[in-house]
Design an enzyme around this catalytic site. Structure first.
Site, short mmCIF file in Angstrom:
data_model
loop_
_atom_site.label_atom_id
_atom_site.label_comp_id
_atom_site.label_asym_id
_atom_site.label_seq_id
_atom_site.Cartn_x
_atom_site.Cartn_y
_atom_site.Cartn_z
N THR A 26 2.52 -0.74 1.18
CA THR A 26 3.54 -1.36 0.34
C THR A 26 3.00 -2.62 -0.32
O THR A 26 2.12 -3.30 0.21
CB THR A 26 4.80 -1.74 1.15
OG1 THR A 26 4.42 -2.63 2.21
CG2 THR A 26 5.48 -0.51 1.72
N ASN A 28 4.27 -6.16 -1.25
CA ASN A 28 5.35 -7.03 -0.81
C ASN A 28 5.59 -8.17 -1.79
O ASN A 28 4.64 -8.79 -2.27
CB ASN A 28 5.01 -7.62 0.56
CG ASN A 28 4.77 -6.53 1.58
OD1 ASN A 28 5.60 -5.69 1.80
ND2 ASN A 28 3.61 -6.55 2.19
N GLU A 80 9.64 -4.69 -0.27
CA GLU A 80 8.40 -3.94 -0.04
C GLU A 80 8.46 -2.68 -0.89
O GLU A 80 9.34 -1.85 -0.70
CB GLU A 80 8.29 -3.51 1.41
CG GLU A 80 8.36 -4.63 2.42
CD GLU A 80 8.48 -4.09 3.82
OE1 GLU A 80 7.47 -4.12 4.53
OE2 GLU A 80 9.58 -3.64 4.18
#
Length: 158
Positions: A26, A28, A80
């Site tokens: 992910t 962020n 995320e």
């Protein structure tokens, strides 16, 4: 969502669990720097389109906004985003523009790590299906995603 929610921020380092433990890396963005943009959105899983830096490629995205209740170690809301593409390198410090199109589910505290992973995999499949709908495809032309130095995205980029 009634209308798309544009988000524009810088990718920061997270815990690394997405890549290392879950197999779903992910990007962020600290929700605190996003201010009122996502304040009205409840904690949960969403889908949308994303553009990294000034690159021409547009990516489908499935994202979580919240506090990661299964792990219990996040004190403030974070965003995320998993971009539905393969990347060879990290892109910490790069600008990430996202247009959030819809809500998939609330953020839950799961009883086990395998249950969390199963739900994340399901969220990804559901997000991909939602991005293929005509209403979602039309949003690929959102003003946040189409700007100077960017090409108009092709229909194949999901």
């Amino acid at each position: 969502l009634e209308k798309p929610v544009p988000v524009d921020g810088i990718v920061t380092e997270g815990f690394g669990r997405g890549s290392r433990d879950i197999g779903v890396p992910t990007a962020n963005i600290e929700a605190s720097i996003l201010g009122v943009t996502i304040a009205s959105l409840e904690n949960g899983v969403y889908f949308g389109w994303a553009r990294l830096g000034n690159k021409s490629r547009l990516h489908g995205a499935v994202l979580n906004i919240g506090i990661n209740p299964t792990f219990g170690d996040v004190n403030e809301r974070i965003l995320e985003a998993h971009l539905l593409s393969d990347f060879e390198d990290d892109f910490y410090g790069e600008r990430l523009r996202i247009v959030i199109l819809g809500f998939l589910r609330k953020e839950y505290k799961f009883d086990s790590f395998p249950e969390l992973v199963r739900n994340i995999k399901n969220d990804l499949l559901t997000g991909i299906l939602m991005l293929k709908k005509p209403k979602s495809i039309e949003q690929r032309k959102h003003e946040l995603l189409v700007g100077p130095g960017t090409a108009t995205p092709s229909r194949r980029e999901i």
